[in-house]
Scaffold this motif. Structure first.
Motif, mmCIF file in Angstrom:
data_model
loop_
_atom_site.group_PDB
_atom_site.id
_atom_site.type_symbol
_atom_site.label_atom_id
_atom_site.label_comp_id
_atom_site.label_asym_id
_atom_site.label_seq_id
_atom_site.Cartn_x
_atom_site.Cartn_y
_atom_site.Cartn_z
ATOM 1 N N SER A 278 0.837 -1.204 0.000
ATOM 2 C CA SER A 278 0.000 0.000 0.000
ATOM 3 C C SER A 278 0.869 1.251 0.000
ATOM 4 C CB SER A 278 -0.906 0.029 1.245
ATOM 5 O OG SER A 278 -1.823 -1.038 1.222
ATOM 6 N N PRO A 279 0.396 2.308 -0.653
ATOM 7 C CA PRO A 279 1.147 3.571 -0.600
ATOM 8 C C PRO A 279 1.042 4.203 0.778
ATOM 9 C CG PRO A 279 -0.937 3.888 -1.759
ATOM 10 C CD PRO A 279 -0.810 2.416 -1.500
ATOM 11 N N HIS A 280 2.090 4.898 1.184
ATOM 12 C CA HIS A 280 2.104 5.558 2.490
ATOM 13 C C HIS A 280 2.443 7.031 2.295
ATOM 14 C CE1 HIS A 280 1.942 1.591 4.332
ATOM 15 N NE2 HIS A 280 2.923 1.229 3.517
ATOM 16 N N GLY A 281 1.695 7.874 2.961
ATOM 17 C CA GLY A 281 1.897 9.307 2.836
ATOM 18 C C GLY A 281 3.145 9.779 3.564
ATOM 19 N N PRO A 282 3.478 11.077 3.424
ATOM 20 C CA PRO A 282 4.717 11.604 4.019
ATOM 21 C C PRO A 282 4.759 11.508 5.541
ATOM 22 C CG PRO A 282 3.367 13.363 3.080
ATOM 23 C CD PRO A 282 2.791 12.076 2.607
ATOM 24 N N ILE A 283 3.632 11.742 6.231
ATOM 25 C CA ILE A 283 3.636 11.647 7.692
ATOM 26 C C ILE A 283 3.832 10.198 8.117
ATOM 27 C CG2 ILE A 283 2.338 12.041 9.809
ATOM 28 C CD1 ILE A 283 3.234 14.588 8.512
ATOM 29 N N ALA A 284 3.132 9.278 7.441
ATOM 30 C CA ALA A 284 3.285 7.854 7.752
ATOM 31 C C ALA A 284 4.727 7.402 7.532
ATOM 32 C CB ALA A 284 2.326 7.022 6.907
ATOM 33 N N ASN A 285 5.343 7.875 6.473
ATOM 34 C CA ASN A 285 6.738 7.497 6.211
ATOM 35 C C ASN A 285 7.686 8.117 7.229
ATOM 36 O OD1 ASN A 285 6.637 5.717 3.989
ATOM 37 N ND2 ASN A 285 6.283 7.421 2.579
ATOM 38 N N ARG A 286 7.413 9.353 7.621
ATOM 39 C CA ARG A 286 8.253 9.972 8.656
ATOM 40 C C ARG A 286 8.130 9.215 9.975
ATOM 41 N NH1 ARG A 286 6.378 16.023 8.425
ATOM 42 N NH2 ARG A 286 7.094 15.943 10.600
ATOM 43 N N LEU A 287 6.911 8.810 10.318
ATOM 44 C CA LEU A 287 6.704 8.022 11.541
ATOM 45 C C LEU A 287 7.457 6.704 11.461
ATOM 46 C CD1 LEU A 287 5.352 7.370 14.246
ATOM 47 C CD2 LEU A 287 3.314 6.647 12.967
ATOM 48 N N TRP A 288 7.406 6.061 10.298
ATOM 49 C CA TRP A 288 8.096 4.789 10.103
ATOM 50 C C TRP A 288 9.603 4.932 10.335
ATOM 51 C CZ3 TRP A 288 6.403 0.007 9.883
ATOM 52 C CH2 TRP A 288 7.218 -0.997 9.338
ATOM 53 N N HIS A 289 10.191 5.940 9.715
ATOM 54 C CA HIS A 289 11.641 6.139 9.862
ATOM 55 C C HIS A 289 11.995 6.584 11.284
ATOM 56 C CE1 HIS A 289 12.279 5.341 5.679
ATOM 57 N NE2 HIS A 289 11.521 6.357 5.298
ATOM 58 N N TYR A 290 11.123 7.355 11.891
ATOM 59 C CA TYR A 290 11.328 7.777 13.277
ATOM 60 C C TYR A 290 11.376 6.561 14.203
ATOM 61 C CZ TYR A 290 9.802 9.351 17.935
ATOM 62 O OH TYR A 290 9.678 9.549 19.287
ATOM 63 N N ILE A 291 10.436 5.622 14.053
ATOM 64 C CA ILE A 291 10.417 4.416 14.886
ATOM 65 C C ILE A 291 11.699 3.619 14.690
ATOM 66 C CG2 ILE A 291 9.278 2.175 15.240
ATOM 67 C CD1 ILE A 291 6.636 3.586 14.476
ATOM 68 N N ALA A 292 12.111 3.462 13.432
ATOM 69 C CA ALA A 292 13.336 2.707 13.147
ATOM 70 C C ALA A 292 14.550 3.351 13.812
ATOM 71 C CB ALA A 292 13.546 2.606 11.634
ATOM 72 N N GLU A 293 14.635 4.673 13.762
ATOM 73 C CA GLU A 293 15.771 5.373 14.369
ATOM 74 C C GLU A 293 15.740 5.274 15.890
ATOM 75 O OE1 GLU A 293 15.423 9.283 12.848
ATOM 76 O OE2 GLU A 293 16.004 8.723 10.792
ATOM 77 N N GLU A 294 14.547 5.423 16.486
ATOM 78 C CA GLU A 294 14.424 5.345 17.937
ATOM 79 C C GLU A 294 14.812 3.958 18.450
ATOM 80 O OE1 GLU A 294 13.307 7.734 20.415
ATOM 81 O OE2 GLU A 294 13.998 8.976 18.748
ATOM 82 N N ILE A 295 14.342 2.915 17.763
ATOM 83 C CA ILE A 295 14.651 1.550 18.184
ATOM 84 C C ILE A 295 16.136 1.260 18.000
ATOM 85 C CG2 ILE A 295 14.251 -0.894 17.640
ATOM 86 C CD1 ILE A 295 12.020 0.477 19.251
ATOM 87 N N GLU A 296 16.718 1.803 16.936
ATOM 88 C CA GLU A 296 18.155 1.614 16.705
ATOM 89 C C GLU A 296 18.967 2.200 17.856
ATOM 90 O OE1 GLU A 296 21.494 0.270 14.719
ATOM 91 O OE2 GLU A 296 19.434 -0.015 14.030
ATOM 92 N N GLN A 297 18.514 3.326 18.382
ATOM 93 C CA GLN A 297 19.221 3.938 19.513
ATOM 94 C C GLN A 297 19.007 3.168 20.808
ATOM 95 O OE1 GLN A 297 18.097 8.068 19.775
ATOM 96 N NE2 GLN A 297 18.574 8.460 17.614
ATOM 97 N N MET A 298 17.787 2.637 20.979
ATOM 98 C CA MET A 298 17.485 1.863 22.190
ATOM 99 C C MET A 298 18.156 0.501 22.171
ATOM 100 S SD MET A 298 13.411 2.726 22.436
ATOM 101 C CE MET A 298 13.119 1.345 23.537
ATOM 102 N N ILE A 299 18.102 -0.153 20.985
ATOM 103 C CA ILE A 299 18.627 -1.505 20.835
ATOM 104 C C ILE A 299 19.528 -1.518 19.601
ATOM 105 C CG2 ILE A 299 18.039 -3.960 20.708
ATOM 106 C CD1 ILE A 299 15.171 -3.162 21.471
ATOM 107 N N PRO A 300 20.841 -1.281 19.763
ATOM 108 C CA PRO A 300 21.754 -1.257 18.618
ATOM 109 C C PRO A 300 21.631 -2.530 17.799
ATOM 110 C CG PRO A 300 22.876 -0.479 20.575
ATOM 111 C CD PRO A 300 21.545 -0.994 21.022
ATOM 112 N N GLY A 301 21.530 -2.375 16.479
ATOM 113 C CA GLY A 301 21.395 -3.539 15.609
ATOM 114 C C GLY A 301 19.967 -3.896 15.311
ATOM 115 N N ALA A 302 18.995 -3.229 15.982
ATOM 116 C CA ALA A 302 17.583 -3.520 15.712
ATOM 117 C C ALA A 302 17.137 -2.748 14.488
ATOM 118 C CB ALA A 302 16.704 -3.143 16.914
ATOM 119 N N GLY A 303 15.863 -3.014 14.069
ATOM 120 C CA GLY A 303 15.285 -2.260 12.980
ATOM 121 C C GLY A 303 15.436 -2.937 11.651
#
Length: 303
Positions: A278-303
Motif C-alpha cells: 500500500s502507498p504511504h503518505g509523508p507523515i506515515a513514512n516519517r513516523l516509520w523512519h522515526y520508529i526505526a531510528e528510535e529503536i536503533e538507539q534503544m537496541i543497537p542492531g535492531a530495525g
C-alpha cells in the motif's frame, strides 16, 4: 502499450494463470468471463504466440507462455510500484493516521514513542485503536490502520516491519489458588479443573484464535490484559501474562509462576508493521523512519 498490447490484456493473462481458469480470473478481476477470454486471445494474436494450452480440463501454459508470464509478472509488479509512488506524490501531508496497539504491546513505551513524534505533527490527528489477538492484523488488511504495534507472521510477504523487542509470556496463579503445591511438573490435566482467563480476540470476521488454551477447561474471556491480570490476582482464574506487566506482582509474590516442563510460556516478538503493498503518505513514512531510528538507539542492531 507495446505494439497495441494493453495493461488489461496482461492482467487478464496473468489472472487466468494464477487463478487456473477464465471464470476464476474473471471473478478476481470483476469482469465478465467473455471479456477476459477475448483479452487473452487478442494478446496471443498480437504477439503471434500461443500462450495457453486450452486442450485439457484446465488451461495450462505453453513453453512460450511460461517465458512470457515471467516477464509479465515483473512488468505488472513494476506498474504497481509506479502507481503506489504516484499515489504517494499526490497525497500531501495526511490529516489523520490510524494506529493500532495490540494487547501485548507495553503501553507506556508505545504511547511515549507516539507522543514524541506527534508533538511535532500538530496538523495530523492520531486515531488510536486497541485490539487483541488477530484484531490488529484484520484492521491492517481491511485498510483501517496505517500502522500496528503487535506480533505478526514475519514470513508473510504482505508485511513490512521493524523489530521492536521480545516480550516473555508466563503462566501465573494467585497464592492459594491451586489445591496442590506448585512444582515444575504441573500438567495440563491438573489445570483442567481450574478456570483459565484468556483474552478475547477482537477480530470481527476472521477465525477467532486463542493461545495456551487447555482443551476442555472452563475459560473466561476478558477484553484486555489489565482486566485479565486483576482476575488472576483476585484468584478468579489463572492464565498467561506478559512478564513486563506483572514484574511487581512477581516480586511481591501476589502472583506466582507455574512455568515448568509442561507450561513453558513463550516469547512474543513485537514489531511495528505496515502493509508493503500500500502507498504511504509523508507523515506515515516519517513516523516509520522515526520508529526505526528510535529503536536503533534503544537496541543497537535492531530495525
Amino acid at each position: 502499450m507495446l505494439d497495441g498490447i494493453t495493461l488489461h490484456q496482461l492482467q487478464c493473462f496473468e489472472a487466468v494463470v494464477s487463478e487456473g481458469s477464465f471464470q476464476a480470473a474473471a471473478d478476481k478481476l470483476r469482469r465478465a468471463q467473455p471479456t477476459v477470454s477475448a483479452a487473452v486471445k487478442n494478446l496471443e494474436a498480437q504477439l503471434q504466440l500461443t500462450l495457453l494450452d486450452r486442450s485439457g480440463y484446465r488451461v495450462t501454459l505453453t513453453e512460450a507462455g511460461r517465458s512470457f508470464l515471467e516477464r509479465t509478472r515483473v512488468f505488472l509488479h513494476e506498474m504497481q510500484r509506479l502507481r503506489d509512488h504516484a499515489a504517494q506524490l499526490a497525497m500531501g501531508e495526511e490529516s489523520e493516521l490510524h494506529v493500532v496497539i495490540g494487547d501485548v504491546s507495553p503501553l507506556p513505551q508505545t504511547l511515549a514513542l507516539l507522543r514524541r513524534f506527534f508533538d511535532g505533527c500538530p496538523g495530523t490527528k492520531l486515531h488510536l485503536h486497541f485490539e487483541a489477538v488477530s484484531g490488529p492484523w484484520e484492521r491492517l488488511f481491511d485498510g483501517e490502520a496505517d500502522l500496528i504495534f503487535h506480533y505478526i507472521e514475519k514470513s508473510d510477504p504482505r508485511y513490512e516491519f521493524i523489530d521492536l523487542f521480545p516480550t516473555k509470556v508466563i503462566p501465573v496463579v494467585a497464592p492459594g489458588f491451586l489445591r496442590f503445591p506448585i512444582t515444575k511438573s504441573i500438567t495440563p490435566e491438573q489445570m483442567r479443573d481450574y478456570v483459565q482467563c484468556v483474552i478475547r480476540d477482537t477480530a470481527r470476521h476472521s477465525e477467532p484464535r486463542s493461545y495456551y488454551l487447555i482443551e476442555g477447561a472452563q475459560s473466561w474471556t476478558v477484553t484486555d490484559q489489565l482486566m485479565k491480570k486483576e482476575l488472576i490476582v483476585q484468584g478468579m482464574g489463572w492464565g498467561h501474562m506478559p512478564r513486563y506487566m506483572i514484574e511487581q506482582e512477581l516480586r511481591d509474590k501476589t502472583l506466582l509462576p507455574i512455568s515448568g516442563k509442561h507450561f513453558r510460556g513463550g516469547q512474543v516478538e513485537l514489531v511495528a508493521a505496515r502493509r508493503r503493498d500500500s502507498p504511504h503518505g509523508p507523515i506515515a513514512n516519517r513516523l516509520w523512519h522515526y520508529i526505526a531510528e528510535e529503536i536503533e538507539q534503544m537496541i543497537p542492531g535492531a530495525g
